[in-house]
Scaffold this active site. Structure first.
Site, short mmCIF file in Angstrom:
data_model
loop_
_atom_site.label_atom_id
_atom_site.label_comp_id
_atom_site.label_asym_id
_atom_site.label_seq_id
_atom_site.Cartn_x
_atom_site.Cartn_y
_atom_site.Cartn_z
N GLY A 12 0.84 -1.19 0.00
CA GLY A 12 0.00 0.00 0.00
C GLY A 12 0.87 1.23 0.00
O GLY A 12 2.04 1.18 -0.39
N SER A 13 0.31 2.34 0.45
CA SER A 13 1.05 3.60 0.39
C SER A 13 2.14 3.65 1.47
O SER A 13 2.05 2.97 2.50
CB SER A 13 0.08 4.76 0.57
OG SER A 13 -0.49 4.68 1.86
N THR A 14 3.13 4.49 1.23
CA THR A 14 4.23 4.65 2.19
C THR A 14 3.69 5.19 3.52
O THR A 14 4.11 4.76 4.60
CB THR A 14 5.28 5.61 1.60
OG1 THR A 14 5.69 5.07 0.34
CG2 THR A 14 6.47 5.77 2.51
N GLU A 40 5.77 -3.32 0.83
CA GLU A 40 5.73 -3.00 -0.61
C GLU A 40 4.96 -1.71 -0.73
O GLU A 40 3.73 -1.70 -0.66
CB GLU A 40 5.02 -4.12 -1.38
CG GLU A 40 5.70 -5.47 -1.36
CD GLU A 40 6.97 -5.52 -2.21
OE1 GLU A 40 7.27 -4.52 -2.89
OE2 GLU A 40 7.66 -6.54 -2.16
N CYS A 89 2.09 0.91 -8.94
CA CYS A 89 3.21 1.35 -8.09
C CYS A 89 4.48 1.49 -8.91
O CYS A 89 5.31 2.35 -8.64
CB CYS A 89 3.41 0.38 -6.94
SG CYS A 89 3.60 -1.32 -7.46
#
Ligand code: NAD
Length: 484
Positions: A213-215, A235, A269
């Site tokens: 997912g998002s950082t 990831e 991504c």
């Protein structure tokens, strides 16, 4: 009256309701993890062959029902069905590879014991962790989680999977299909729900979390896992660049980079977000990509943005670049027209604008000219992300690739590293750590156990409180002899 809270998924392009699924509570998560622990023990005892048989049946079931799953992916994400079909096909290939190759890469590996331990037999075992919690995103709701689920199961673990709240139907389908081919096996549980469900999973008694997912969310998940020292695979997002050298095949580069930027409405991504093109070929590249992009149509070539809130971010990035002097090759400052973003390609985009520094996750591309490949490499590496990259050069592709700070590079292609199940997938810096896919992806879901066994006793006993001065002297002489 509903007895459980529900989450509802909607079709992004029409706003129509696609389905309702339970909003799994933290208590329920703990129960599922406990059940998965029991399932994991049985799963472990059936060995590589037993697991391979079941996972291959699962792969065959998904393949036989690929249209049904692709339609559901298309409904929940808004992507064209043909893109969804490609995604599912790749996921099946990975599942199948993991099931066939787990034994090869996870069997005991025998090592040399070294001279001082010559009487020992030494080997390393790759032991399944137990229960892996998989937290998934919505952009590739089959391919991405299968990269963790398939490899974790093949390695001998059970899985509790929390799909994105935007694609709960796809997650539910995956769980049901596994139960269909392996009823009562209890090693794959799907817990639909929102961020709170994910948080409960990260705080539960799982033995590892595989997060995609998002950082921003990744950092929260890592913090949740820290409380129990639960290992975590991250990831996260990216800001991938394409580097175009003087000797690149410009037509092919333009076609592939355009696809890499626009496919799935830019919600990839490892999608192309930046281009550094050598000044000597920049005009040709810009004119070719502009020509090709003129035929790209939002709603036809790609779908709506899956997450309505992302449109504001895309809009802000485009407007920020425009206000700082970027020039539009295709599109305009008003490219975002909900629920779509029209194809947008800009050039001369200041390196400090958000379109160059932050993940945009839309069908946009920023192209800047460079005077050397050294400059292209330095600018590519200046990003806080380090997921993938694409390099276009006939002579220097490998050399440029080896200077990039990122987890994956495609030379004279885009994103191809993801389609090969043998290649590890993952990033560095704010893009995360750990690897899915390939032998590394299998080992990611195991821990090492070193086993050293005495084969025969030596007259020289080093593990004794009564060790003699003579044996100390032998060790000293031996080590000096070996290290002259
Ligand atoms: P997101 O971070 O919003 O959500 C990801 C998942 O985390 C969802 O299931 C969500 O419910 C869950 N979640 C949210 N808050 C949580 C919390 N506090 N604790 C635990 N779980 C929580 O990401 P998204 O919008 O679903 O996905 C898009 C992002 O994913 C992009 O940044 C994209 O680059 C990234 N991505 C990375 C890869 C990769 O392999 N590197 C692959 C696909 C997507």
């Amino acid at each position: 009256m509903t007895l459980v809270n529900e989450i509802i998924s909607y079709a992004p392009s029409t706003g129509e309701e696609v389905g309702r699924y339970p909003d799994t509570s933290p208590e329920m998560i703990h129960q599922l993890v406990a059940r998965a622990k029991v399932g994991a023990e049985n799963w472990n005892t059936i060995g590589f062959n037993g697991r391979k048989g079941i996972l291959r049946k699962w792969a065959a079931y998904i393949a036989a029902n690929i249209d049904e799953l692709a339609n559901l992916v298309s409904k929940e994400t808004g992507k064209p069905t043909s893109d969804a079909m490609l995604e599912v096909a790749l996921a099946i290939d990975h599942l199948s590879w993991a099931s066939k190759n787990a034994e090869r890469y996870l069997k005991n590996s025998y090592r040399s014991p070294g001279l001082l331990m010559a009487n020992m037999s030494t080997h390393v075992e790759h032991v399944p962790l137990g229960v892996v919690g998989v937290i998934g995103p919505w952009n590739y709701p089959v391919f991405t989680p299968i990269g963790s689920i398939g490899y974790a199961l093949a390695a001998g673990n059970a899985v509790v999977f929390k799909p994105s709240e935007y694609t709960p139907g796809v997650g539910h389908w995956l769980g049901e299909s596994f139960n269909h081919v392996a009823p009562g096996i209890n090693v794959l549980f799907v817990a639909t729900g929102g961020p709170e469900t994910g948080k409960a999973l990260a705080e539960s008694a799982v033995n590892k979390i595989a997060f995609t997912g998002s950082t921003r969310t990744g950092k929260k998940v890592a913090a949740s896992c820290a409380a129990n020292l639960t290992p975590v695979l991250m990831e996260c997002g990216g800001k991938d660049a394409a580097i175009i050298d003087i000797d690149a095949d410009i037509n092919r580069a333009a076609e592939a980079v355009l696809w890499g930027a626009m496919a799935n409405a830019g919600q990839t991504c490892i999608g192309m977000e930046r281009v550094y093109v050598h000044a000597q070929v920049a005009d040709k590249f810009i004119s070719e990509i502009g020509r090709l992009a003129a035929t790209v149509v939002a709603g036809k070539s790609y779908g709506a943005s899956t997450m309505p809130a992302q449109l504001a971010i895309i809009d802000a990035h485009i407007k920020d670049a425009a206000s700082k002097g970027a020039i539009f090759i295709i599109g305009s400052a008003d490219s975002v027209v909900p629920p779509y973003t029209n194809p947008t390609i800009m050039m001369n985009v200041p390196e400090n604008s958000s379109a160059m520094t932050e993940e945009t996750f839309g069908p946009t591309l920023a192209i800047n000219r460079v005077n050397s490949m050294g400059e292209a490499i330095a600018l590519t590496n200046a990003s806080r992300y380090g997921l993938g990259a694409s390099v276009w050069s006939k002579r220097n592709g490998k050399s440029i690739a080896s200077q990039l700070q990122c987890g994956m590079v495609s030379v004279n292609s885009v994103m191809s590293f993801t389609a090969s199940p043998t290649m590890p997938f993952g990033g560095i810096k704010d893009s995360g750590y750990g690897r899915i896919q390939g032998p590394e992806g299998l080992r990611e879901f195991t821990y090492c156990r070193s086993v050293v066994r005495t084969r025969f006793n030596l007259p020289l006993n080093l593990t004794s409180l009564n060790r003699s001065a003579k044996s100390d002297n032998v060790v000293k002489k031996l080590i000096q002899l070996l290290n002259r």
